[in-house]
Design a protein around this motif. Structure first.
Motif, mmCIF file in Angstrom:
data_model
loop_
_atom_site.group_PDB
_atom_site.id
_atom_site.type_symbol
_atom_site.label_atom_id
_atom_site.label_comp_id
_atom_site.label_asym_id
_atom_site.label_seq_id
_atom_site.Cartn_x
_atom_site.Cartn_y
_atom_site.Cartn_z
ATOM 1 N N GLY A 66 69.901 -18.205 -86.757
ATOM 2 C CA GLY A 66 68.752 -18.108 -87.643
ATOM 3 C C GLY A 66 67.445 -17.814 -86.966
ATOM 4 O O GLY A 66 66.450 -17.539 -87.626
ATOM 5 N N VAL A 67 67.407 -17.822 -85.639
ATOM 6 C CA VAL A 67 66.164 -17.558 -84.916
ATOM 7 C C VAL A 67 66.430 -16.534 -83.817
ATOM 8 O O VAL A 67 67.321 -16.718 -82.995
ATOM 9 C CB VAL A 67 65.576 -18.841 -84.291
ATOM 10 N N ARG A 68 65.653 -15.470 -83.829
ATOM 11 C CA ARG A 68 65.716 -14.472 -82.759
ATOM 12 C C ARG A 68 64.351 -14.422 -82.103
ATOM 13 O O ARG A 68 63.327 -14.367 -82.778
ATOM 14 C CB ARG A 68 66.067 -13.095 -83.319
ATOM 15 N N VAL A 69 64.347 -14.422 -80.787
ATOM 16 C CA VAL A 69 63.100 -14.402 -80.036
ATOM 17 C C VAL A 69 63.200 -13.311 -78.981
ATOM 18 O O VAL A 69 64.215 -13.200 -78.289
ATOM 19 C CB VAL A 69 62.855 -15.768 -79.349
ATOM 20 N N ARG A 70 62.152 -12.513 -78.893
ATOM 21 C CA ARG A 70 62.070 -11.532 -77.808
ATOM 22 C C ARG A 70 60.610 -11.350 -77.440
ATOM 23 O O ARG A 70 59.717 -11.674 -78.220
ATOM 24 C CB ARG A 70 62.722 -10.206 -78.176
ATOM 25 N N ARG A 71 60.380 -10.847 -76.284
ATOM 26 C CA ARG A 71 59.009 -10.667 -75.799
ATOM 27 C C ARG A 71 58.604 -9.215 -75.944
ATOM 28 O O ARG A 71 59.336 -8.321 -75.534
ATOM 29 C CB ARG A 71 58.931 -11.084 -74.335
ATOM 30 N N ASP A 72 57.463 -8.978 -76.546
ATOM 31 C CA ASP A 72 56.928 -7.630 -76.682
ATOM 32 C C ASP A 72 56.375 -7.211 -75.324
ATOM 33 O O ASP A 72 55.427 -7.829 -74.825
ATOM 34 C CB ASP A 72 55.827 -7.620 -77.743
ATOM 35 N N ARG A 77 53.301 -10.867 -76.256
ATOM 36 C CA ARG A 77 53.478 -11.854 -77.325
ATOM 37 C C ARG A 77 54.969 -12.071 -77.542
ATOM 38 O O ARG A 77 55.778 -11.192 -77.326
ATOM 39 C CB ARG A 77 52.850 -11.368 -78.631
ATOM 40 N N TRP A 78 55.294 -13.268 -78.002
ATOM 41 C CA TRP A 78 56.674 -13.576 -78.363
ATOM 42 C C TRP A 78 56.875 -13.191 -79.828
ATOM 43 O O TRP A 78 56.102 -13.605 -80.689
ATOM 44 C CB TRP A 78 56.969 -15.053 -78.158
ATOM 45 N N LEU A 79 57.887 -12.388 -80.106
ATOM 46 C CA LEU A 79 58.224 -11.973 -81.466
ATOM 47 C C LEU A 79 59.348 -12.882 -81.945
ATOM 48 O O LEU A 79 60.445 -12.866 -81.394
ATOM 49 C CB LEU A 79 58.649 -10.509 -81.485
ATOM 50 N N VAL A 80 59.055 -13.678 -82.949
ATOM 51 C CA VAL A 80 59.991 -14.686 -83.439
ATOM 52 C C VAL A 80 60.400 -14.310 -84.855
ATOM 53 O O VAL A 80 59.546 -14.120 -85.722
ATOM 54 C CB VAL A 80 59.346 -16.092 -83.434
ATOM 55 N N ASP A 81 61.695 -14.207 -85.092
ATOM 56 C CA ASP A 81 62.228 -13.891 -86.407
ATOM 57 C C ASP A 81 63.056 -15.080 -86.871
ATOM 58 O O ASP A 81 64.015 -15.467 -86.197
ATOM 59 C CB ASP A 81 63.088 -12.632 -86.340
ATOM 60 N N VAL A 82 62.665 -15.668 -88.002
ATOM 61 C CA VAL A 82 63.376 -16.821 -88.559
ATOM 62 C C VAL A 82 63.998 -16.403 -89.882
ATOM 63 O O VAL A 82 63.296 -15.910 -90.766
ATOM 64 C CB VAL A 82 62.421 -18.019 -88.798
ATOM 65 N N GLU A 113 54.169 -13.921 -82.693
ATOM 66 C CA GLU A 113 54.108 -13.209 -83.963
ATOM 67 C C GLU A 113 55.374 -13.613 -84.706
ATOM 68 O O GLU A 113 56.484 -13.349 -84.237
ATOM 69 C CB GLU A 113 54.071 -11.705 -83.730
ATOM 70 N N ILE A 114 55.217 -14.280 -85.836
ATOM 71 C CA ILE A 114 56.357 -14.866 -86.528
ATOM 72 C C ILE A 114 56.665 -14.095 -87.802
ATOM 73 O O ILE A 114 55.772 -13.843 -88.614
ATOM 74 C CB ILE A 114 56.091 -16.345 -86.846
ATOM 75 N N THR A 115 57.934 -13.751 -87.960
ATOM 76 C CA THR A 115 58.434 -13.125 -89.172
ATOM 77 C C THR A 115 59.400 -14.111 -89.812
ATOM 78 O O THR A 115 60.300 -14.617 -89.139
ATOM 79 C CB THR A 115 59.170 -11.807 -88.878
ATOM 80 N N VAL A 116 59.204 -14.386 -91.101
ATOM 81 C CA VAL A 116 60.067 -15.315 -91.817
ATOM 82 C C VAL A 116 60.764 -14.552 -92.930
ATOM 83 O O VAL A 116 60.115 -13.846 -93.707
ATOM 84 C CB VAL A 116 59.241 -16.487 -92.403
ATOM 85 N N THR A 117 62.097 -14.679 -92.985
ATOM 86 C CA THR A 117 62.881 -13.988 -94.006
ATOM 87 C C THR A 117 63.735 -14.990 -94.759
ATOM 88 O O THR A 117 64.491 -15.747 -94.155
ATOM 89 C CB THR A 117 63.814 -12.940 -93.361
ATOM 90 N N VAL A 118 63.607 -14.975 -96.095
ATOM 91 C CA VAL A 118 64.484 -15.780 -96.944
ATOM 92 C C VAL A 118 65.740 -14.940 -97.156
ATOM 93 O O VAL A 118 65.699 -13.912 -97.816
ATOM 94 C CB VAL A 118 63.806 -16.135 -98.283
ATOM 95 N N ALA A 119 66.842 -15.380 -96.581
ATOM 96 C CA ALA A 119 68.086 -14.633 -96.620
ATOM 97 C C ALA A 119 68.926 -14.931 -97.856
ATOM 98 O O ALA A 119 69.857 -14.200 -98.166
ATOM 99 C CB ALA A 119 68.908 -14.903 -95.359
ATOM 100 N N GLY A 120 68.603 -16.006 -98.553
ATOM 101 C CA GLY A 120 69.374 -16.348 -99.731
ATOM 102 C C GLY A 120 68.894 -17.636 -100.356
ATOM 103 O O GLY A 120 68.015 -18.317 -99.825
ATOM 104 N N ILE A 121 69.492 -17.959 -101.503
ATOM 105 C CA ILE A 121 69.201 -19.203 -102.200
ATOM 106 C C ILE A 121 70.523 -19.908 -102.397
ATOM 107 O O ILE A 121 71.480 -19.342 -102.907
ATOM 108 C CB ILE A 121 68.515 -18.946 -103.549
ATOM 109 N N GLY A 122 70.586 -21.157 -101.974
ATOM 110 C CA GLY A 122 71.870 -21.838 -102.058
ATOM 111 C C GLY A 122 71.787 -23.285 -102.328
ATOM 112 O O GLY A 122 70.939 -24.022 -102.357
#
Length: 122
Positions: A66-72, A77-82, A113-122
């Motif tokens: 659920g979390v991906r992190v990489r450095r630009d 900056r750290w690019l964080v995808d949740v 830099e944080i990106t948040v994605t709602v992948a579903g509802i459960g």
């Protein structure tokens, strides 16, 4: 969280990224309304031959589901995808905002830099 990600000292970028991913995952999972963090394909295929192939090499240590992190490389900056699933009965936008705020706090002052994605509802 007790893990102060911002206090990196001389830690290698890879170690910092791994700590950041764990801290963000822990903070996001504790937000009210988060059902679970979205698993990667290799997590879903656990135990299969395909999963064994996916776990080899650098992909094996990508961090928590659920979390991906990489450095630009351009901005450092750290690019964080949740990515997560929202529990039924919770407003997705409110939960997403709370996850973003929790992730920023978990970063402990690192430039993120944080990106948040709602992948579903459960």
């Amino acid at each position: 969280m007790t893990d102060d990600v911002g206090a990196t000292g001389n830690a290698a970028p890879r170690e910092t990224g791994e700590r950041l991913a764990r801290a963000v995952a822990g903070a996001a999972a504790e937000v009210a309304g988060v059902a679970f963090l979205r698993p990667r394909l290799s997590d879903l295929l656990r135990g299969s031959a395909a999963a064994a192939r996916l776990r080899r090499g650098p992909a094996a240590d990508r961090g928590p589901a659920g979390v991906r992190v990489r450095r630009d490389p351009d901005t450092a900056r750290w690019l964080v995808d949740v990515q997560f699933t929202v529990r039924r009965g919770h407003r997705a936008v409110d939960v997403a905002r709370a996850v973003r705020a929790a992730a920023e706090r978990a970063a402990g002052g690192l430039p993120v830099e944080i990106t948040v994605t709602v992948a579903g509802i459960g």
